[in-house]
Design a protein around this motif. Structure first.
Motif, short mmCIF file in Angstrom:
data_model
loop_
_atom_site.label_atom_id
_atom_site.label_comp_id
_atom_site.label_asym_id
_atom_site.label_seq_id
_atom_site.Cartn_x
_atom_site.Cartn_y
_atom_site.Cartn_z
N LEU A 57 0.83 -1.21 0.00
CA LEU A 57 0.00 0.00 0.00
C LEU A 57 0.87 1.26 0.00
O LEU A 57 0.56 2.24 -0.70
CB LEU A 57 -0.93 0.01 1.21
CG LEU A 57 -2.03 -1.05 1.22
CD1 LEU A 57 -2.84 -0.97 2.51
CD2 LEU A 57 -2.94 -0.90 0.01
N ILE A 58 1.94 1.24 0.77
CA ILE A 58 2.83 2.40 0.80
C ILE A 58 3.51 2.60 -0.56
O ILE A 58 3.59 3.73 -1.08
CB ILE A 58 3.89 2.23 1.91
CG1 ILE A 58 3.21 2.20 3.27
CG2 ILE A 58 4.90 3.37 1.86
CD1 ILE A 58 2.34 3.40 3.59
N PHE A 59 3.97 1.51 -1.16
CA PHE A 59 4.60 1.64 -2.47
C PHE A 59 3.57 1.95 -3.55
O PHE A 59 3.89 2.58 -4.57
CB PHE A 59 5.40 0.38 -2.80
CG PHE A 59 6.65 0.24 -1.98
CD1 PHE A 59 7.67 1.17 -2.09
CD2 PHE A 59 6.80 -0.79 -1.06
CE1 PHE A 59 8.83 1.07 -1.32
CE2 PHE A 59 7.94 -0.91 -0.29
CZ PHE A 59 8.96 0.03 -0.42
N SER A 60 2.32 1.53 -3.35
CA SER A 60 1.25 1.92 -4.26
C SER A 60 1.07 3.43 -4.24
O SER A 60 0.88 4.07 -5.28
CB SER A 60 -0.07 1.25 -3.87
OG SER A 60 -0.06 -0.12 -4.16
N ALA A 61 1.14 4.00 -3.03
CA ALA A 61 1.01 5.46 -2.91
C ALA A 61 2.10 6.17 -3.71
O ALA A 61 1.84 7.18 -4.37
CB ALA A 61 1.07 5.87 -1.43
N LEU A 62 3.31 5.61 -3.69
CA LEU A 62 4.41 6.21 -4.45
C LEU A 62 4.15 6.14 -5.96
O LEU A 62 4.52 7.04 -6.71
CB LEU A 62 5.72 5.48 -4.13
CG LEU A 62 6.32 5.70 -2.74
CD1 LEU A 62 7.55 4.81 -2.57
CD2 LEU A 62 6.69 7.16 -2.53
N ALA A 63 3.50 5.04 -6.39
CA ALA A 63 3.29 4.83 -7.83
C ALA A 63 2.04 5.51 -8.37
O ALA A 63 1.84 5.56 -9.59
CB ALA A 63 3.21 3.33 -8.12
N VAL A 79 4.05 11.92 -1.85
CA VAL A 79 5.15 12.65 -1.22
C VAL A 79 5.28 12.29 0.26
O VAL A 79 6.39 12.21 0.80
CB VAL A 79 4.94 14.17 -1.38
CG1 VAL A 79 5.91 14.96 -0.51
CG2 VAL A 79 5.10 14.57 -2.84
N SER A 80 4.15 12.05 0.93
CA SER A 80 4.18 11.84 2.38
C SER A 80 4.31 10.37 2.79
O SER A 80 4.59 10.08 3.96
CB SER A 80 2.91 12.41 3.01
OG SER A 80 1.75 11.78 2.49
N ALA A 81 4.15 9.43 1.86
CA ALA A 81 4.09 8.01 2.22
C ALA A 81 5.35 7.52 2.94
O ALA A 81 5.26 6.97 4.06
CB ALA A 81 3.83 7.17 0.98
N ILE A 82 6.51 7.70 2.34
CA ILE A 82 7.75 7.19 2.93
C ILE A 82 8.11 7.93 4.22
O ILE A 82 8.46 7.28 5.23
CB ILE A 82 8.90 7.26 1.91
CG1 ILE A 82 8.62 6.32 0.74
CG2 ILE A 82 10.23 6.88 2.58
CD1 ILE A 82 8.49 4.86 1.11
N PRO A 83 8.06 9.27 4.26
CA PRO A 83 8.35 9.95 5.53
C PRO A 83 7.45 9.48 6.68
O PRO A 83 7.93 9.27 7.80
CB PRO A 83 8.11 11.43 5.21
CG PRO A 83 8.39 11.53 3.75
CD PRO A 83 7.88 10.26 3.17
N LEU A 84 6.17 9.31 6.41
CA LEU A 84 5.26 8.84 7.46
C LEU A 84 5.57 7.40 7.86
O LEU A 84 5.47 7.05 9.04
CB LEU A 84 3.81 8.95 6.99
CG LEU A 84 3.24 10.37 6.91
CD1 LEU A 84 1.87 10.36 6.25
CD2 LEU A 84 3.15 10.99 8.30
N MET A 85 5.93 6.56 6.90
CA MET A 85 6.29 5.18 7.22
C MET A 85 7.51 5.15 8.15
O MET A 85 7.53 4.37 9.13
CB MET A 85 6.60 4.42 5.93
CG MET A 85 6.98 2.96 6.15
SD MET A 85 7.44 2.09 4.61
CE MET A 85 9.08 2.80 4.33
N ILE A 86 8.50 5.99 7.88
CA ILE A 86 9.71 6.02 8.71
C ILE A 86 9.40 6.61 10.08
O ILE A 86 9.82 6.08 11.12
CB ILE A 86 10.80 6.83 8.00
CG1 ILE A 86 11.23 6.12 6.70
CG2 ILE A 86 12.01 7.01 8.92
CD1 ILE A 86 12.16 6.94 5.84
N MET A 87 8.67 7.72 10.11
CA MET A 87 8.36 8.39 11.38
C MET A 87 7.56 7.51 12.33
O MET A 87 7.75 7.55 13.55
CB MET A 87 7.58 9.68 11.11
CG MET A 87 8.37 10.79 10.47
SD MET A 87 7.30 12.18 9.99
CE MET A 87 6.66 12.65 11.60
N THR A 88 6.65 6.71 11.78
CA THR A 88 5.74 5.94 12.64
C THR A 88 6.11 4.47 12.79
O THR A 88 5.46 3.75 13.52
CB THR A 88 4.31 6.00 12.06
OG1 THR A 88 4.26 5.34 10.78
CG2 THR A 88 3.86 7.44 11.88
#
Length: 409
Positions: A347-353, A396-405
């Motif tokens: 789902l996170i990588f889907s957001a990137l794509a 834009v926010s997917a990876i930063p949020l994944m790392i932060m949380t």
């Protein structure tokens, strides 16, 4: 009856897109943790996917060609290759999660480890792709997936505090004490689940399989406006049962068995049986969608013969890509990786794509050379541009949020 069955492409696409194994657990997790306070994300996701699915269907009906085929011609092979690589990898990752999800459902029903079922499931999926016609496939799995409605019925049967649920639904912020970054992480994941890239490719390719023409424009719009909101309602039903039963008890959802607890409370063993049947149908439907989408994307990019309406011997490369995709996905699950975790990452990588998928669709839907008088109107472009802004924000926010949380921990 034939007209009713003709709507099952939208049902299958929406059910497979909204209610796959990751969304089942994600909806349960969100309901148990936030109640209905992320309902607004689901609504935005439904509106956006309806807008872009309608564009994709209109492209097919007006031109007789699938979206990805025109994207390659319109944007050129290099830009389309970037689209292909991103979409294919995300779709393959999603297929991996679906195969693992089917195995988890079978394990929950029979008590035998899901790893035992992985290869038999892969073989079964391949046999369906090889032997079952497109229309029969969409009718069987699209309609069987409606068994997930048992969650919505359970909400009514449990007779919750409706005013409390309404208060949750009106909220646009996390409950007191919940970190905002984690809340936003789940918002991105829920939006990505509604907008997974393969949905528009499968829907448009399905339109070609069913030989849509300009005369079918009304029918494809009904497909969109019936199927995708229905998929959103199924997801909402899972979220709402968790909000009613699990949130007050302070229970976190970490497995599939916990998601069905509210149904068990409402209807006992019979309700659980219906829920598991629904889970099995939607995960198989999603696996078929993603497997076929892998073949559709590659075949359309390279100009190969493709489609289930063509004899396999005449579309051998298309069927080979589908078969290899299913095999690779099954082998990854066989390694013992948690299918739910795979889906969360997908789902996170889907957001990137997402931008790679939806920007080209918007461009093509405004090209008069392909659509003639059926190009986007003012409403379609307004909703499409607003949706594209949300898509870019999620990417834009997917990876930063994944790392932060820490993946929403």
């Amino acid at each position: 009856m034939s007209k009713l069955l003709g709507l099952t492409l939208g049902v299958l696409t929406a059910v497979g897109g909204f209610v796959d194994i990751g969304d089942i657990v994600a909806s349960g997790t969100i309901g148990a943790r936030y109640g209905l306070s992320l309902l607004w994300v689901l609504v935005v996701g439904v509106v956006c996917i309806c807008a872009y699915a309608e564009m994709s269907g209109r492209v097919v009906a007006a031109s007789g060609r699938p979206v990805f085929d025109i994207v390659r011609e319109r944007l050129g092979p290099r830009a389309a290759l970037l689209n292909l690589v991103g979409s294919f990898l995300v779709t393959l990752l999603t297929l991996t999660a679906q195969i693992g999800g089917i195995a988890l459902v079978v394990e929950l029903a029979g008590g035998i480890s899901h790893l035992v079922w992985v290869m038999p499931i892969a073989i079964g999926l391949w046999l369906i792709v090889w032997r079952v016609g497109f229309e029969k496939m969409e009718q069987v799995f699209g309609l069987a997936g409606l068994a997930v409605l048992v969650f919505a019925v359970s909400v009514w049967w449990l007779d919750p505090d409706w005013s409390a649920l309404a208060d949750q639904a009106r909220s646009l912020s996390p409950p007191s004490g919940e970190p905002v970054p984690t809340y936003l992480f789940y918002a991105v994941a829920l939006f990505a689940a509604a907008m997974t890239p393969y949905e528009v490719f499968f829907f448009s390719s399905g339109g070609v399989e069913e030989k849509w023409t300009a005369k079918d424009l009304r029918g494809q719009r009904i497909n969109v406006l019936l199927g995708f909101p229905l998929g959103g309602m199924l997801s909402l039903g899972i979220m709402a049962t968790a909000a009613v039963v699990l949130l007050p008890a302070g229970l976190d959802v970490q497995s599939l068995s916990q998601v069905v607890l509210p149904v068990a409370l409402a209807f006992g063993v019979a309700g659980v049986a219906v829920a598991l049947f629904g889970f099995f149908a939607v995960t198989v439907g999603a696996a078929l969608e993603t497997g076929l989408s892998c073949g559709y994307a590659v075949a359309q990019y390279f100009g190969w013969s493709w489609g289930k309406s063509i004899r396999p011997v005449k579309a051998a490369r298309f069927h080979l890509v589908v078969g290899l995709s299913i095999l690779v996905a099954a082998l990854v699950v066989q390694l013992g990786i948690d299918p739910v975790k795979i889906t969360e990452y997908s789902l996170i990588f889907s957001a990137l794509a997402l931008p790679l998928t939806y920007l080209p669709v918007l461009v093509v839907a405004n090209d008069r050379r392909y659509l003639g008088e059926h190009i986007n109107g003012r409403l379609a472009n307004t909703v499409g541009l607003a949706g594209l802004f949300v898509v870019l924000l999620a990417a834009v926010s997917a990876i930063p949020l994944m790392i932060m949380t820490g993946m929403g921990a």
